[in-house]
Motif scaffolding. Structure first.
Motif, PDB file in Angstrom:
ATOM      1  N   ALA A   1       0.972  -0.683  -0.159  1.00 53.26           N
ATOM      2  CA  ALA A   1      -0.346  -0.181   0.072  1.00 53.26           C
ATOM      3  C   ALA A   1       0.959   1.132  -0.351  1.00 53.26           C
ATOM      4  O   ALA A   1       1.341   1.756   0.803  1.00 53.26           O
ATOM      5  CB  ALA A   1      -1.073  -0.294   1.381  1.00 53.26           C
ATOM      6  N   LYS A   2       0.881   2.523  -0.773  1.00 58.79           N
ATOM      7  CA  LYS A   2       1.667   3.257  -1.279  1.00 58.79           C
ATOM      8  C   LYS A   2       1.001   4.599  -0.480  1.00 58.79           C
ATOM      9  O   LYS A   2       0.150   4.641  -0.443  1.00 58.79           O
ATOM     10  CB  LYS A   2       1.684   3.376  -2.685  1.00 58.79           C
TER      11      LYS A   2
ATOM     12  N   GLU B   1      -2.092   7.123  -1.168  1.00 55.92           N
ATOM     13  CA  GLU B   1      -3.126   5.800  -1.241  1.00 55.92           C
ATOM     14  C   GLU B   1      -4.378   6.132   0.352  1.00 55.92           C
ATOM     15  O   GLU B   1      -3.834   6.067   0.844  1.00 55.92           O
ATOM     16  CB  GLU B   1      -2.705   4.878  -1.547  1.00 55.92           C
TER      17      GLU B   1
ATOM     18  N   VAL C   1      -6.627   3.473   2.001  1.00 52.76           N
ATOM     19  CA  VAL C   1      -6.966   2.003   1.457  1.00 52.76           C
ATOM     20  C   VAL C   1      -8.290   1.845   2.808  1.00 52.76           C
ATOM     21  O   VAL C   1      -8.255   2.399   3.425  1.00 52.76           O
ATOM     22  CB  VAL C   1      -5.565   1.256   2.348  1.00 52.76           C
TER      23      VAL C   1
ATOM     24  N   SER D   1      -6.313  -1.758  -1.674  1.00 51.45           N
ATOM     25  CA  SER D   1      -6.012  -0.177  -2.238  1.00 51.45           C
ATOM     26  C   SER D   1      -7.668   0.432  -2.643  1.00 51.45           C
ATOM     27  O   SER D   1      -8.457  -0.255  -3.357  1.00 51.45           O
ATOM     28  CB  SER D   1      -4.646  -0.396  -4.028  1.00 51.45           C
ATOM     29  N   GLU D   2      -7.147   2.119  -3.365  1.00 47.38           N
ATOM     30  CA  GLU D   2      -8.140   2.749  -3.928  1.00 47.38           C
ATOM     31  C   GLU D   2      -8.428   2.180  -5.585  1.00 47.38           C
ATOM     32  O   GLU D   2      -9.216   2.099  -6.245  1.00 47.38           O
ATOM     33  CB  GLU D   2      -7.728   4.075  -3.869  1.00 47.38           C
TER      34      GLU D   2
ATOM     35  N   ASP E   1      -7.172  -3.459  -5.798  1.00 46.23           N
ATOM     36  CA  ASP E   1      -5.643  -4.688  -5.413  1.00 46.23           C
ATOM     37  C   ASP E   1      -5.891  -4.417  -3.656  1.00 46.23           C
ATOM     38  O   ASP E   1      -5.709  -4.156  -3.498  1.00 46.23           O
ATOM     39  CB  ASP E   1      -4.604  -3.767  -5.662  1.00 46.23           C
TER      40      ASP E   1
ATOM     41  N   CYS F   1      -4.050  -5.954  -1.193  1.00 43.57           N
ATOM     42  CA  CYS F   1      -2.794  -5.711  -0.356  1.00 43.57           C
ATOM     43  C   CYS F   1      -2.387  -6.838   0.533  1.00 43.57           C
ATOM     44  O   CYS F   1      -1.025  -6.869   1.032  1.00 43.57           O
ATOM     45  CB  CYS F   1      -2.552  -3.868   0.419  1.00 43.57           C
TER      46      CYS F   1
END
Length: 140
Positions: free
Chosen positions: A91-92, A95, A97, A119-120, A123, A125
């Motif tokens: 998770a970047k 972002e 979540v 993720s938004e 995806d 995570c």
């Protein structure tokens, strides 16, 4: 969406307002249904590790809180007995979540819940599963 009593919703709101840790990592209640809860959290710099991605402990805390809330959504006050998590994709920073948690087993003394951290972009995570000890009803 399930119909919850006014007393239940007020207690749920107070639970989140009065929990200091929820505010430290900026979790918020997104949706609540019978046996399923969604929490959200932005990934900011304070959530990251030395690699610049969300720290696993932050994601685990989000999953644990969401799974506990899923138990509350079926009127059970619980504490975590056991928790495991598989981290699948980072998770970047920047972002948002969400954790979508669902009760798998609604027992009288123990419960099992599962959470997906998404993720938004949708995806996956992380995926977590927890066992919870029932200490009381959430609303009496």
């Amino acid at each position: 969406m399930a119909e919850f009593t006014e007393e239940f919703m007020e207690k749920m709101e107070r639970f989140y307002e009065n929990d200091p840790f929820i505010h430290v990592i900026d979790m918020s209640l997104v949706n609540i249904e019978d046996g399923q809860v969604t929490l959200g959290m932005p990934i900011t710099e304070k959530h990251t590790n030395a690699h610049g991605i969300a720290h696993g402990g932050v994601l685990m805390s989000l999953a644990d809180t969401a799974m506990g809330a899923s138990c509350m959504s079926v009127n059970k006050k619980v504490v975590t007995m056991d928790l495991n998590i598989n981290f699948i994709k980072a998770a970047k920073l920047g972002e948002n979540v969400i954790a979508v948690a669902e009760v798998l087993h609604n027992g009288g003394k123990t419960m099992v819940s599962e959470a997906k951290i998404l993720s938004e972009k949708g995806d996956l995570c992380a995926k977590a599963r927890g066992t919870f000890f029932v200490i009381d009803n959430f609303v009496k």
